[in-house]
Design an enzyme around this catalytic site. Structure first.
Site, mmCIF file in Angstrom:
data_model
loop_
_atom_site.group_PDB
_atom_site.id
_atom_site.type_symbol
_atom_site.label_atom_id
_atom_site.label_comp_id
_atom_site.label_asym_id
_atom_site.label_seq_id
_atom_site.Cartn_x
_atom_site.Cartn_y
_atom_site.Cartn_z
ATOM 1 N N ARG A 155 0.824 -1.217 0.000
ATOM 2 C CA ARG A 155 0.000 0.000 0.000
ATOM 3 C C ARG A 155 0.856 1.264 0.000
ATOM 4 N NH1 ARG A 155 -3.391 -0.678 5.099
ATOM 5 N NH2 ARG A 155 -1.410 -1.554 5.709
ATOM 6 N N ASN A 215 -6.028 -2.851 1.844
ATOM 7 C CA ASN A 215 -5.952 -4.302 1.985
ATOM 8 C C ASN A 215 -7.365 -4.853 2.060
ATOM 9 O OD1 ASN A 215 -3.164 -4.526 2.045
ATOM 10 N ND2 ASN A 215 -3.045 -4.554 4.273
#
Length: 94
Positions: free
Chosen positions: A22, A40
């Site tokens: 990320r 996520n």
């Protein structure tokens, strides 16, 4: 490549959680001048919304196949999305 705005909702699978995916996605997106978000998912995948010029989104879609060091990407599934749905910056949302 097109400089016209384009946007994609992308699902990335493989070993993509626990490897900084990320943060890496946010850094690459910001470098390319993209807007959107990354998060996520409970199933171990990562989902991202990327929006910007056609050229920048095409580059980002290619980069997502590699990911950060430690990632092993098995698939990148991109679907066209509305650029209006993207935030003004690039955010990690979950």
């Amino acid at each position: 490549m097109s400089k016209a705005p384009s946007a994609f909702l992308v699902r990335i699978t493989g070993r993509v959680q626990g490897v900084g995916f990320r943060m890496w996605t946010q850094e690459e997106a910001e470098r390319l001048g993209l807007r959107g978000w990354v998060r996520n998912e409970r199933d171990g995948s990562v989902t991202a919304m990327i929006a910007g010029s056609g050229e920048a989104t095409a580059i980002m879609l290619k980069l997502l196949w590699t990911g950060p060091r430690g990632a092993v990407v098995s698939n990148v599934d991109a679907k066209a999305a509305s650029a209006e749905a993207a935030p003004a910056s690039f955010e990690i949302t979950g």
